[in-house]
Design an enzyme around this catalytic site. Structure first.
Site, PDB file in Angstrom:
ATOM      1  N   CYS A 280       0.932  -1.338   0.073  1.00 57.46           N
ATOM      2  CA  CYS A 280       0.044   0.031  -0.177  1.00 57.46           C
ATOM      3  C   CYS A 280       1.034   1.056  -0.098  1.00 57.46           C
ATOM      4  O   CYS A 280       1.703   1.208   0.728  1.00 57.46           O
ATOM      5  CB  CYS A 280      -0.898  -0.168   1.105  1.00 57.46           C
ATOM      6  SG  CYS A 280      -1.954   1.658   1.086  1.00 57.46           S
TER       7      CYS A 280
ATOM      8  N   GLU B 100       3.297  -5.860   8.583  1.00 55.78           N
ATOM      9  CA  GLU B 100       3.495  -4.558   8.060  1.00 55.78           C
ATOM     10  C   GLU B 100       4.650  -3.891   9.168  1.00 55.78           C
ATOM     11  O   GLU B 100       5.649  -3.347   8.368  1.00 55.78           O
ATOM     12  CB  GLU B 100       2.374  -3.534   8.382  1.00 55.78           C
ATOM     13  CG  GLU B 100       2.412  -2.077   8.197  1.00 55.78           C
ATOM     14  CD  GLU B 100       1.434  -1.143   8.498  1.00 55.78           C
ATOM     15  OE1 GLU B 100       0.277  -1.411   8.225  1.00 55.78           O
ATOM     16  OE2 GLU B 100       1.762  -0.020   9.083  1.00 55.78           O
TER      17      GLU B 100
HETATM   18 FE1  F3S Z   1      -3.403   0.945   2.777  1.00 56.19          FE
HETATM   19 FE2  F3S Z   1      -4.983   2.188   4.733  1.00 56.19          FE
HETATM   20 FE3  F3S Z   1      -5.902   0.123   3.618  1.00 56.19          FE
HETATM   21  S1  F3S Z   1      -2.618   1.638   4.811  1.00 56.19           S
HETATM   22  S2  F3S Z   1      -4.110  -1.041   2.976  1.00 56.19           S
HETATM   23  S3  F3S Z   1      -5.338   2.304   2.500  1.00 56.19           S
HETATM   24  S4  F3S Z   1      -6.106   0.646   5.695  1.00 56.19           S
END
Ligand code: F3S
Length: 344
Positions: free
Chosen positions: A97, A127
């Site tokens: 992400c 993460e």
């Molecule tokens: Fe990214 Fe936020 Fe979803 S970090 S994976 S957009 S919860």
């Protein structure tokens, strides 16, 4: 008798990071090559089962993907994993992400600028492990507010470096704020980077608003999903809260005397399951809502047609694309080569 009422969060369901990762998997599948995901691409077993049914293989070792395309999941991985992938010449798609990538880059930069990094989050979460794998200086992790404060105070005493704090994207905004407010009052030489994902902040804020008006809050999502658990933790002090993975689990819930129910869902909960929970719950409560659950869900999102001009808010910037919130259920993406600052 009061009509049973069901309120569904507009923010429920896939976030743009999850949607983007799944789109990458689907694109890889279209190529006809073997598709491998390094670990579960998201924390939702229904999505994983569905992807397995489409032929996606989940692996733990990079070496097992030499004959196909490897997908790096939205949680990201450490630098050593990229090095291994490249040394083996494996074709890959990076679904990290963009918001997680930003923290990885921060960890790189802070280390090379002589800072220690304290991360608020779960040390066992992929993460956090991925971020640590990009750090160029020392990194420490603490989960609760007390642990975070205690660890920061210890590092201030023991360390000669500058100290910076950042958070896992799905960390509780309330716990972060509480800890930072305290630390800022007592210490003036700390750097704070609020790296909690806006999606998490908005989702938790909306869930709490709905919980305030409900007797029961249903949080849909994987039990191993960090953001789903945090969502449930945020609602729990406000009203009775139940975390469930699918509609079948509704039969274990006591709805006696319940007339107002809230529904929200984690970032990795598929829309189909959210709908099924809503429909089944309407049946259980014999809800006499004027609108069906599907109608309410659909109505809460704007529809955009091809050729329409829309105004949006840029929610993330990555080296190759930007994400834009235009008020629809899913974020829009604009690839770099389609961006222009030329009016009209
Ligand atoms: Fe990214 Fe936020 Fe979803 S970090 S994976 S957009 S919860």
């Amino acid at each position: 008798m009061k009509k049973p009422l069901i309120r569904t969060a507009k923010t429920a369901g896939f976030c743009f990071g999850v949607k983007r990762a799944l789109e990458m998997v689907m694109k890889a599948l279209e190529s006809g090559k073997k598709v491998y995901c390094l670990g579960p691409i998201i924390h939702n077993r229904y999505v994983l089962e569905d992807l397995s049914g489409h032929g996606v293989r989940f692996i733990e070792n990079v070496e097992d993907a030499v004959d196909g395309i490897l997908i790096i999941r939205s949680h990201g991985v450490g630098r050593d994993v990229y090095e291994k992938i490249e040394s083996l010449g494996i074709e890959y798609a990076d679904a990290t992400c963009p918001r997680v990538r930003k923290i990885q880059m921060l960890a790189e930069k802070l280390g090379s600028s002589g800072y220690e990094l304290i991360l608020a989050g779960n040390a066992e979460h992929p993460e956090i492990k991925g971020i640590i794998g990009h750090a160029t200086g020392p990194v420490f992790v603490a989960d609760t507010s007390d642990e975070l404060i205690e660890l920061t105070e210890k590092r201030i005493k023991d360390s000669n470096c500058g100290i910076a704090l950042a958070a896992q994207t799905t960390y509780s905004p309330d716990i972060w704020k509480k800890s930072v407010n305290y630390l800022k009052r007592v210490y003036t030489n700390l750097q704070f980077f609020d790296t909690i994902c806006r999606v998490t902040v908005d989702r938790q804020a909306e869930a709490k608003q709905i919980a305030l008006r409900s007797q029961l809050m249903l949080v849909i999502g994987g039990r191993d999903s960090s953001n789903t658990r945090k969502l449930s933790d945020a609602c729990m002090p406000i009203c009775r809260t139940v975390l469930l993975e699918n509609e079948d689990e509704l039969s274990n819930i006591d709805f006696d005397g319940i007339t107002e129910v809230g529904i929200t869902a984690g970032a990795s909960a598929p829309e189909a399951i959210i709908k099924k929970v809503g429909v089944k719950m309407s049946e259980i409560l014999n809800s006499t809502e004027e609108m069906s659950f599907e109608e309410m869900l659909e109505q809460s999102f704007k529809t955009i047609y091809n050729g329409e001009k829309v105004r949006g808010v840029v929610t993330a910037i990555a080296p190759t694309e930007i994400a834009v919130d235009v008020g629809t259920k899913h974020a829009g993406y604009v690839p770099l080569n389609e961006l222009t600052d030329v009016p009209g």
